[in-house]
Write a protein that holds these residues in place. Structure first.
Motif, PDB file in Angstrom:
ATOM      1  N   SER A 146       0.828  -1.204   0.000  1.00 46.48           N
ATOM      2  CA  SER A 146       0.000   0.000   0.000  1.00 46.48           C
ATOM      3  C   SER A 146       0.863   1.255   0.000  1.00 46.48           C
ATOM      4  O   SER A 146       2.063   1.198   0.312  1.00 46.48           O
ATOM      5  N   ILE A 147       0.241   2.384  -0.314  1.00 44.86           N
ATOM      6  CA  ILE A 147       0.949   3.662  -0.261  1.00 44.86           C
ATOM      7  C   ILE A 147       1.462   3.956   1.151  1.00 44.86           C
ATOM      8  O   ILE A 147       2.619   4.355   1.325  1.00 44.86           O
ATOM      9  N   PRO A 148       0.635   3.769   2.213  1.00 44.01           N
ATOM     10  CA  PRO A 148       1.167   3.994   3.565  1.00 44.01           C
ATOM     11  C   PRO A 148       2.364   3.099   3.891  1.00 44.01           C
ATOM     12  O   PRO A 148       3.298   3.532   4.565  1.00 44.01           O
ATOM     13  N   ALA A 149       2.322   1.842   3.422  1.00 45.78           N
ATOM     14  CA  ALA A 149       3.453   0.948   3.676  1.00 45.78           C
ATOM     15  C   ALA A 149       4.705   1.466   2.985  1.00 45.78           C
ATOM     16  O   ALA A 149       5.807   1.453   3.559  1.00 45.78           O
ATOM     17  N   ALA A 150       4.554   1.934   1.749  1.00 44.24           N
ATOM     18  CA  ALA A 150       5.698   2.502   1.048  1.00 44.24           C
ATOM     19  C   ALA A 150       6.169   3.775   1.741  1.00 44.24           C
ATOM     20  O   ALA A 150       7.373   4.049   1.825  1.00 44.24           O
ATOM     21  N   GLY A 151       5.228   4.562   2.260  1.00 43.45           N
ATOM     22  CA  GLY A 151       5.596   5.771   2.978  1.00 43.45           C
ATOM     23  C   GLY A 151       6.373   5.493   4.250  1.00 43.45           C
ATOM     24  O   GLY A 151       7.179   6.323   4.689  1.00 43.45           O
ATOM     25  N   SER A 152       6.161   4.311   4.847  1.00 41.43           N
ATOM     26  CA  SER A 152       6.880   3.973   6.080  1.00 41.43           C
ATOM     27  C   SER A 152       8.372   3.784   5.837  1.00 41.43           C
ATOM     28  O   SER A 152       9.161   3.773   6.789  1.00 41.43           O
ATOM     29  N   LEU A 153       8.776   3.662   4.581  1.00 41.42           N
ATOM     30  CA  LEU A 153      10.200   3.597   4.273  1.00 41.42           C
ATOM     31  C   LEU A 153      10.907   4.879   4.714  1.00 41.42           C
ATOM     32  O   LEU A 153      12.056   4.855   5.151  1.00 41.42           O
ATOM     33  N   THR A 154      10.215   6.008   4.585  1.00 36.00           N
ATOM     34  CA  THR A 154      10.773   7.286   5.030  1.00 36.00           C
ATOM     35  C   THR A 154      10.855   7.338   6.550  1.00 36.00           C
ATOM     36  O   THR A 154      11.858   7.793   7.116  1.00 36.00           O
ATOM     37  N   SER A 155       9.807   6.857   7.226  1.00 39.85           N
ATOM     38  CA  SER A 155       9.820   6.839   8.687  1.00 39.85           C
ATOM     39  C   SER A 155      10.941   5.947   9.213  1.00 39.85           C
ATOM     40  O   SER A 155      11.600   6.287  10.199  1.00 39.85           O
ATOM     41  N   ALA A 156      11.151   4.811   8.560  1.00 42.16           N
ATOM     42  CA  ALA A 156      12.213   3.899   8.985  1.00 42.16           C
ATOM     43  C   ALA A 156      13.572   4.570   8.895  1.00 42.16           C
ATOM     44  O   ALA A 156      14.440   4.388   9.764  1.00 42.16           O
ATOM     45  N   PHE A 157      13.767   5.373   7.852  1.00 47.83           N
ATOM     46  CA  PHE A 157      15.038   6.068   7.696  1.00 47.83           C
ATOM     47  C   PHE A 157      15.225   7.093   8.812  1.00 47.83           C
ATOM     48  O   PHE A 157      16.310   7.205   9.398  1.00 47.83           O
ATOM     49  N   ALA A 158      14.165   7.836   9.133  1.00 42.91           N
ATOM     50  CA  ALA A 158      14.269   8.861  10.177  1.00 42.91           C
ATOM     51  C   ALA A 158      14.586   8.234  11.534  1.00 42.91           C
ATOM     52  O   ALA A 158      15.441   8.732  12.282  1.00 42.91           O
ATOM     53  N   VAL A 159      13.908   7.140  11.856  1.00 48.43           N
ATOM     54  CA  VAL A 159      14.171   6.465  13.136  1.00 48.43           C
ATOM     55  C   VAL A 159      15.602   5.936  13.175  1.00 48.43           C
ATOM     56  O   VAL A 159      16.301   6.045  14.194  1.00 48.43           O
ATOM     57  N   GLY A 160      16.046   5.368  12.058  1.00 48.27           N
ATOM     58  CA  GLY A 160      17.417   4.865  11.996  1.00 48.27           C
ATOM     59  C   GLY A 160      18.437   5.973  12.208  1.00 48.27           C
ATOM     60  O   GLY A 160      19.482   5.761  12.846  1.00 48.27           O
ATOM     61  N   MET A 161      18.158   7.170  11.699  1.00 40.87           N
ATOM     62  CA  MET A 161      19.070   8.296  11.894  1.00 40.87           C
ATOM     63  C   MET A 161      19.150   8.710  13.358  1.00 40.87           C
ATOM     64  O   MET A 161      20.235   8.982  13.883  1.00 40.87           O
ATOM     65  N   ILE A 162      17.994   8.751  14.023  1.00 40.54           N
ATOM     66  CA  ILE A 162      17.975   9.181  15.421  1.00 40.54           C
ATOM     67  C   ILE A 162      18.721   8.185  16.301  1.00 40.54           C
ATOM     68  O   ILE A 162      19.558   8.551  17.132  1.00 40.54           O
ATOM     69  N   LEU A 206      13.860  -4.132   1.103  1.00 37.67           N
ATOM     70  CA  LEU A 206      14.017  -2.696   0.878  1.00 37.67           C
ATOM     71  C   LEU A 206      13.878  -1.929   2.191  1.00 37.67           C
ATOM     72  O   LEU A 206      14.640  -0.988   2.454  1.00 37.67           O
ATOM     73  N   LEU A 207      12.918  -2.327   3.028  1.00 35.82           N
ATOM     74  CA  LEU A 207      12.755  -1.687   4.333  1.00 35.82           C
ATOM     75  C   LEU A 207      14.019  -1.851   5.173  1.00 35.82           C
ATOM     76  O   LEU A 207      14.479  -0.901   5.819  1.00 35.82           O
ATOM     77  N   ALA A 208      14.588  -3.048   5.145  1.00 35.47           N
ATOM     78  CA  ALA A 208      15.821  -3.294   5.905  1.00 35.47           C
ATOM     79  C   ALA A 208      16.976  -2.441   5.381  1.00 35.47           C
ATOM     80  O   ALA A 208      17.779  -1.911   6.160  1.00 35.47           O
ATOM     81  N   THR A 209      17.057  -2.283   4.054  1.00 35.89           N
ATOM     82  CA  THR A 209      18.136  -1.452   3.503  1.00 35.89           C
ATOM     83  C   THR A 209      17.982   0.002   3.922  1.00 35.89           C
ATOM     84  O   THR A 209      18.982   0.700   4.123  1.00 35.89           O
ATOM     85  N   ARG A 210      16.743   0.469   4.071  1.00 34.46           N
ATOM     86  CA  ARG A 210      16.544   1.850   4.502  1.00 34.46           C
ATOM     87  C   ARG A 210      17.027   2.052   5.939  1.00 34.46           C
ATOM     88  O   ARG A 210      17.617   3.088   6.270  1.00 34.46           O
ATOM     89  N   VAL A 211      16.775   1.066   6.791  1.00 33.74           N
ATOM     90  CA  VAL A 211      17.232   1.172   8.177  1.00 33.74           C
ATOM     91  C   VAL A 211      18.760   1.159   8.229  1.00 33.74           C
ATOM     92  O   VAL A 211      19.390   1.984   8.906  1.00 33.74           O
ATOM     93  N   VAL A 212      19.374   0.212   7.510  1.00 30.89           N
ATOM     94  CA  VAL A 212      20.835   0.114   7.506  1.00 30.89           C
ATOM     95  C   VAL A 212      21.455   1.365   6.895  1.00 30.89           C
ATOM     96  O   VAL A 212      22.458   1.893   7.393  1.00 30.89           O
ATOM     97  N   ALA A 213      20.860   1.872   5.807  1.00 26.59           N
ATOM     98  CA  ALA A 213      21.370   3.095   5.188  1.00 26.59           C
ATOM     99  C   ALA A 213      21.301   4.263   6.159  1.00 26.59           C
ATOM    100  O   ALA A 213      22.219   5.099   6.218  1.00 26.59           O
ATOM    101  N   ALA A 214      20.222   4.337   6.946  1.00 26.28           N
ATOM    102  CA  ALA A 214      20.085   5.414   7.925  1.00 26.28           C
ATOM    103  C   ALA A 214      21.138   5.293   9.020  1.00 26.28           C
ATOM    104  O   ALA A 214      21.724   6.303   9.452  1.00 26.28           O
ATOM    105  N   LEU A 215      21.379   4.077   9.492  1.00 28.59           N
ATOM    106  CA  LEU A 215      22.420   3.879  10.505  1.00 28.59           C
ATOM    107  C   LEU A 215      23.780   4.316   9.974  1.00 28.59           C
ATOM    108  O   LEU A 215      24.546   4.997  10.663  1.00 28.59           O
ATOM    109  N   ALA A 216      24.085   3.918   8.722  1.00 28.12           N
ATOM    110  CA  ALA A 216      25.364   4.295   8.121  1.00 28.12           C
ATOM    111  C   ALA A 216      25.436   5.803   7.900  1.00 28.12           C
ATOM    112  O   ALA A 216      26.471   6.439   8.147  1.00 28.12           O
ATOM    113  N   ASN A 217      24.338   6.386   7.446  1.00 30.50           N
ATOM    114  CA  ASN A 217      24.283   7.838   7.241  1.00 30.50           C
ATOM    115  C   ASN A 217      24.506   8.573   8.551  1.00 30.50           C
ATOM    116  O   ASN A 217      25.280   9.536   8.623  1.00 30.50           O
ATOM    117  N   ALA A 218      23.829   8.122   9.595  1.00 26.68           N
ATOM    118  CA  ALA A 218      23.961   8.781  10.897  1.00 26.68           C
ATOM    119  C   ALA A 218      25.391   8.685  11.414  1.00 26.68           C
ATOM    120  O   ALA A 218      25.953   9.669  11.913  1.00 26.68           O
TER     121      ALA A 218
END
Length: 397
Positions: free
Chosen positions: A36-52, A94-106
């Protein structure tokens, strides 16, 4: 400014593009991965949480490494997970890559802030910080629209490939330009538990904590409005949808100008910039909220608010780094986390206001409220400091 500093800014540009580009790719990702669109949108939320979460965690884990090694590990991991994200057909992967990318970015940004300020004279930390964070503003101007265009032309996966491609030169530049152990870098002994505890104690210094809080509030105000800028200008200001990329680019250009000017003033005249710029920022959000129905006013205020937001925000981060001399590694990490707390909380509060039926103009009022809260916090802190000083100098009865 050293060439290596600009190469670090290039990597931050790629990472900023990755963080924000999904706003234009979600409609394509959802049907392709059968979610769904909300599920795809959660990819952005996952990145933000990973950064914090990732900023302090990755900084602690990398304390035994040299700064060059830390930067390389984080950037290579960031590059590789984007390659994986570009080829996967699984939403979960893809969701997992967003979390890992956020951790690496942070982790990268936390170490890069310390590395950048260590490359310049002690009184030039503001300029070094502005060069580094300019990568984020350029991502808004160039990277995000380019990612959306690539998605339209060749599919959303091409944007992931592009981020990996832009990251590659920065990897080479770090190997060639960043010293293995820059002056002032913590040695291996700093990686002990005692070193970590010592830095955490230093981070409890009240002035630093207040500065980080102010940075989070100002950044929350910035991204509260920026996140909903497209529906704001189309539904309230009456600007055609075809002009939305130009509006976003105007905001990014203003942000780039603000962070450039702010970087020069943060080292020499930070208090006048924060007081004058903060007052203008608060006034601008309120005026924008009142005049949002005018397309002319919107087109004028979008770049102005972008400039003021990033001038004030980058100055606060520079002041936090000046105050964090007792935490040379975790200071950058907590500054990164503060930025992303604001970037996550601001859009959430703005979305709640829209969801409550207050309309697309409401994020502007939320932004004004957050800046007003920053002023109130700064005023209360200054007042408490003055009262404490008077008690120390007053004679005993």
């Amino acid at each position: 400014m050293p060439l290596a500093l600009y190469m670090l800014g290039l990597a931050v540009f790629a990472q900023g593009t990755s963080e924000f580009m999904l706003s234009g790719l979600v409609p394509d990702i959802a049907p392709d991965l059968h979610v769904s669109i909300p599920a795809a949108g959660s990819l952005t939320s996952a990145f933000a949480v990973g950064m914090i979460v990732g900023a302090p965690l990755m900084a602690v884990l990398s304390r035994r490494w040299s700064q060059r090694r830390s930067l390389l590990v984080f950037l290579v991991v960031f590059l590789l997970v984007h390659v994986l994200g570009a080829v996967t057909t699984s939403y979960e992967v893809l969701l997992a890559t967003r979390v890992v990318a956020a951790l690496a970015n942070a982790g990268f940004l936390a170490v890069a802030l310390v590395t950048a300020t260590g490359m310049v004279a002690p009184n030039a930390k503001g300029r070094a910080t502005s060069v580094l964070l300019a990568g984020t503003t350029l991502a808004c101007v160039v990277g995000v629209p380019a990612g959306a265009l690539l998605g339209q032309l060749w599919g959303w996966r091409s944007a992931f490939w592009a981020v990996a491609l832009v990251s590659a030169p920065a990897v080479v530049a770090i190997v060639r330009s960043v010293p293995a152990a820059p002056a002032g870098a913590p040695g291996p002994a700093a990686g002990t538990d005692k070193g970590v505890r010592g830095e955490l104690r230093a981070l409890r210094e009240p002035r630093l904590a207040v500065t980080l809080l102010l940075g989070a509030l100002v950044n929350g105000a910035t991204f509260c409005t920026f996140t909903y800028l497209a529906p704001l200008v189309t539904t309230v200001s009456g600007i055609g949808a075809a002009w939305v990329p130009a509006v976003l680019a105007l905001f990014g250009l203003g942000a780039f100008a603000g962070i450039t000017v702010g970087g020069r003033m943060a080292d020499t005249r930070p208090v006048p910039l924060l007081v004058t710029g903060g007052t203008a920022l608060l006034t601008g959000w309120a005026v924008f909220a009142v005049t949002a129905g005018s397309p002319v006013a919107a087109m004028v205020l979008v770049p102005v608010q972008g400039a003021l937001s990033f001038a004030v925000g980058s100055t606060l981060i520079a002041r936090a780094l000046y105050a964090a001399t007792g935490a040379p590694t975790l200071g950058g990490a907590f500054a990164t986390a503060a930025l992303n707390v604001g970037a996550a909380a601001g859009p959430w509060i703005g979305g709640a206001a829209i969801g409550a039926g207050l309309g697309y103009r409401s994020p502007l009022w939320v932004s004004a409220l957050l800046v007003a809260l920053a002023f109130a916090t700064a005023g209360a802190t200054a007042g408490a400091a003055r009262r404490a000083a008077r008690r120390q100098v007053s004679p005993c009865p």
